[in-house]
Write a protein that holds these residues in place. Structure first.
Motif, PDB file in Angstrom:
ATOM      1  N   ILE A 230       0.859  -1.185   0.000  1.00  0.00           N
ATOM      2  CA  ILE A 230       0.000   0.000   0.000  1.00  0.00           C
ATOM      3  C   ILE A 230       0.891   1.230   0.000  1.00  0.00           C
ATOM      4  CG2 ILE A 230      -1.799   1.256   1.230  1.00  0.00           C
ATOM      5  CD1 ILE A 230      -2.639  -1.409   2.472  1.00  0.00           C
ATOM      6  N   LYS A 231       0.891   1.943  -1.096  1.00  0.00           N
ATOM      7  CA  LYS A 231       1.717   3.144  -1.236  1.00  0.00           C
ATOM      8  C   LYS A 231       0.928   4.337  -0.708  1.00  0.00           C
ATOM      9  CE  LYS A 231       4.515   5.482  -4.781  1.00  0.00           C
ATOM     10  NZ  LYS A 231       4.797   5.514  -6.229  1.00  0.00           N
ATOM     11  N   LYS A 232       1.420   4.936   0.367  1.00  0.00           N
ATOM     12  CA  LYS A 232       0.688   6.007   1.039  1.00  0.00           C
ATOM     13  C   LYS A 232       0.782   7.311   0.259  1.00  0.00           C
ATOM     14  CE  LYS A 232      -0.337   3.483   4.646  1.00  0.00           C
ATOM     15  NZ  LYS A 232      -1.723   3.148   5.014  1.00  0.00           N
ATOM     16  N   LYS A 233      -0.350   7.986   0.152  1.00  0.00           N
ATOM     17  CA  LYS A 233      -0.388   9.264  -0.551  1.00  0.00           C
ATOM     18  C   LYS A 233       0.187  10.387   0.303  1.00  0.00           C
ATOM     19  CE  LYS A 233      -3.575  12.503  -2.808  1.00  0.00           C
ATOM     20  NZ  LYS A 233      -4.989  12.787  -3.157  1.00  0.00           N
ATOM     21  N   ASN A 234      -0.139  10.376   1.599  1.00  0.00           N
ATOM     22  CA  ASN A 234       0.303  11.427   2.509  1.00  0.00           C
ATOM     23  C   ASN A 234       1.556  11.002   3.259  1.00  0.00           C
ATOM     24  OD1 ASN A 234      -1.985  12.970   1.829  1.00  0.00           O
ATOM     25  ND2 ASN A 234      -3.208  11.938   3.390  1.00  0.00           N
ATOM     26  N   ILE A 235       2.386  11.967   3.591  1.00  0.00           N
ATOM     27  CA  ILE A 235       3.574  11.717   4.404  1.00  0.00           C
ATOM     28  C   ILE A 235       3.251  12.188   5.816  1.00  0.00           C
ATOM     29  CG2 ILE A 235       5.983  12.345   4.800  1.00  0.00           C
ATOM     30  CD1 ILE A 235       6.310  12.597   1.777  1.00  0.00           C
ATOM     31  N   ASN A 236       2.969  11.241   6.701  1.00  0.00           N
ATOM     32  CA  ASN A 236       2.611  11.523   8.088  1.00  0.00           C
ATOM     33  C   ASN A 236       3.715  10.983   8.989  1.00  0.00           C
ATOM     34  OD1 ASN A 236       0.189  12.521   7.066  1.00  0.00           O
ATOM     35  ND2 ASN A 236      -0.895  10.598   7.400  1.00  0.00           N
ATOM     36  N   LEU A 237       4.481  11.891   9.584  1.00  0.00           N
ATOM     37  CA  LEU A 237       5.646  11.497  10.368  1.00  0.00           C
ATOM     38  C   LEU A 237       5.282  11.261  11.830  1.00  0.00           C
ATOM     39  CD1 LEU A 237       8.541  13.795   9.072  1.00  0.00           C
ATOM     40  CD2 LEU A 237       8.126  11.385   8.565  1.00  0.00           C
ATOM     41  N   GLY A 238       5.543  10.039  12.311  1.00  0.00           N
ATOM     42  CA  GLY A 238       5.407   9.750  13.729  1.00  0.00           C
ATOM     43  C   GLY A 238       6.641  10.239  14.472  1.00  0.00           C
ATOM     44  N   MET A 239       6.432  10.800  15.650  1.00  0.00           N
ATOM     45  CA  MET A 239       7.518  11.378  16.433  1.00  0.00           C
ATOM     46  C   MET A 239       7.469  10.800  17.840  1.00  0.00           C
ATOM     47  SD  MET A 239       7.954  15.390  17.492  1.00  0.00           S
ATOM     48  CE  MET A 239       6.523  15.292  18.580  1.00  0.00           C
ATOM     49  N   ALA A 240       8.406   9.911  18.161  1.00  0.00           N
ATOM     50  CA  ALA A 240       8.418   9.297  19.483  1.00  0.00           C
ATOM     51  C   ALA A 240       8.625  10.367  20.552  1.00  0.00           C
ATOM     52  CB  ALA A 240       9.519   8.244  19.563  1.00  0.00           C
ATOM     53  N   ALA A 241       7.741  10.388  21.559  1.00  0.00           N
ATOM     54  CA  ALA A 241       7.804  11.390  22.621  1.00  0.00           C
ATOM     55  C   ALA A 241       7.674  10.701  23.973  1.00  0.00           C
ATOM     56  CB  ALA A 241       6.692  12.423  22.447  1.00  0.00           C
ATOM     57  N   SER A 242       8.323  11.250  24.983  1.00  0.00           N
ATOM     58  CA  SER A 242       8.314  10.669  26.320  1.00  0.00           C
ATOM     59  C   SER A 242       7.050  11.064  27.074  1.00  0.00           C
ATOM     60  CB  SER A 242       9.538  11.130  27.119  1.00  0.00           C
ATOM     61  OG  SER A 242      10.723  10.678  26.526  1.00  0.00           O
ATOM     62  N   LEU A 243       6.534  10.112  27.876  1.00  0.00           N
ATOM     63  CA  LEU A 243       5.411  10.359  28.758  1.00  0.00           C
ATOM     64  C   LEU A 243       5.924  10.544  30.189  1.00  0.00           C
ATOM     65  CD1 LEU A 243       2.897   7.700  27.392  1.00  0.00           C
ATOM     66  CD2 LEU A 243       2.757  10.169  27.107  1.00  0.00           C
TER      67      LEU A 243
END
Length: 442
Positions: A295-308
């Protein structure tokens, strides 16, 4: 007086249920408009359920730790106005005044019960759930329970989907032929001993050891990580980037940026901008795998690891990251990081990611080998920026100088991303970082 049904709201496309963690209101308490009535937890994030009306809490339909489906009524609030949703007080759905109507209602109730019974999931001898559709297909096609239990499911928690059982049936003939061939060969050779089942060795603790129960999120993270390793063939590529220009440029503009935008300019949005550009150059890194399809994604959605606050990590998502300028990227990064630290992320904030970035340099690590965030196929770890001696090439010759450098560690799914693509992608990120314009205006 009217009665309002407070329902569990929709919390994102992939969230179907939530667990009640606490009630902030008790029966008889006054409830204000938009006041939080209860707190819930999904498999992704904790959240609150506010009241949509003013009134008095009349009834709680569920207890703490109960699992509630999206759309189910969790509480009844008595309001002063007439705009509440009527709640059935009687067990019968209709008030009947004649014997004929009572019989008709009984028939309707009985038919609903039968439908509910057919929709109830059934369990196998292996404590595995199957939908009625899968069971019916298995029955019609003569698939035994033993065969059904042996099918590898691609659905949620390994459940067998309609496509799984249809694929099994379509290949059943071929499999039977292969099985007969193997059996004929096996008859000619001595049977080998059955392979022993690998089990985790027990941990023996002494009386002085402290036993700590894993948190709910800790259990979810552990399961997600193990599942990712079992799903993807992880492989890594490493590259070192010279970020001296970025270091000097940020030092020059960060104070002015704070005065103008009211935001702290960190290195993270700068790196995110370069990664988004590289994903645009290499769209086959911005994909997911579903069975034998990509599945080739149309949008570039960047996940950003963050501390809790509890030390765990969560991955909020910057949507359409390639369309943001540096100011917009900075505002997004700071907003998501601040709300993550305050436990104020919404379910939609952590959904839809197509590629993930984690900054292991925050904890002093110079590099890492991160585990892919399924169903994505890549994750990039940013190492600590270090001041190191380096060879500098100039037209007049080479010399040793002090430079700011960092390692980029790229983990990717070797089922669909080969070493060339994985290496070229992280090289593109390096090139964008090293080509930073020291005279850039923001």
């Amino acid at each position: 007086m009217a009665k309002f049904e407070l329902k569990l709201p929709k919390m994102g496309e992939s969230v179907a249920e939530a667990t009640i963690t606490s009630w902030l209101k008790e029966v008889g308490d006054t409830v204000e408009l938009d006041e939080t009535v209860l707190e819930i937890a999904t498999d992704k994030v904790d959240s609150e359920v506010p009241s949509e009306v003013e009134g008095v809490l009349l009834e709680k339909r569920f207890d703490v730790n109960d699992v509630v489906q999206v759309g189910q009524v969790v509480a009844i609030i008595e309001t002063q106005g007439e705009n509440g949703v009527a709640v059935n007080e009687e067990s019968s759905p209709l008030e009947v005044n004649s014997k004929e109507e009572e019989i008709a209602v009984e028939e309707v109730v009985e038919s609903i019960k039968k439908v509910k019974e057919t929709l109830e999931p059934v369990t196998s001898t292996e404590d595995r759930f199957y939908s009625p559709l899968v069971k019916n297909i298995a029955k019609q096609e003569g698939v035994s329970q033993e065969e059904l239990d042996a099918i590898s499911g691609t659905g949620k928690e390994g459940r067998v989907t309609k496509n799984d059982i249809l694929d099994y049936i379509a290949n059943k003939g071929t499999q039977q032929v292969e099985t007969r061939r193997l059996e004929s060969k096996t008859d000619e050779q001595p049977k080998s001993a059955p392979q022993p089942k690998i089990t985790q060795p027990p941990v023996i603790s002494s009386g002085e050891d402290e036993i700590i129960e894993m948190s709910r999120m800790g259990k979810l993270i552990a399961h997600h990580m193990v599942e990712s390793v079992q799903t993807s063939a992880h492989v890594q590529s490493f590259i070192e980037a010279d970020v001296t220009n970025i270091w000097n440029w940020r030092k020059k503009v960060k104070d002015g940026f704070m005065k103008r935008e009211g935001e702290n300019l960190t290195f993270t949005p700068i790196f995110m901008e370069a990664i988004a550009k590289a994903l645009r150059d290499y769209p086959l890194m911005n994909i997911s795998v579903q069975g034998d399809s990509i599945i080739k994604k149309k949008n570039i959605n960047l996940g950003m690891a963050a501390s809790l606050p509890d030390g765990n990590l969560i991955v909020p998502v910057i949507k359409n990251a390639d369309q943001l300028n540096l100011v917009g990227m900075t505002k997004q990064v700071n907003d998501l990081a601040n709300r993550a630290r305050a436990n104020q992320l919404k379910p939609d904030d952590i959904q839809g990611g197509t590629y993930t970035v984690t900054n292991v340099g925050t904890f002093g690590s110079i590099m890492g080998t991160p585990i892919i965030n399924q169903p994505q196929v890549g994750i990039l770890a940013l190492g600590a920026i270090r001041k190191v001696p380096a060879v500098i090439e100039t037209p007049e010759g080479d010399f040793i100088g002090i430079r700011y450098k960092m390692f980029l560690s790229h983990s990717y799914d070797h089922r669909v991303v080969n070493g060339a693509l994985g290496g070229m992608f992280v090289k593109a990120v390096k090139d964008y970082l090293e080509a930073w314009d020291v005279n850039r205006e923001i």
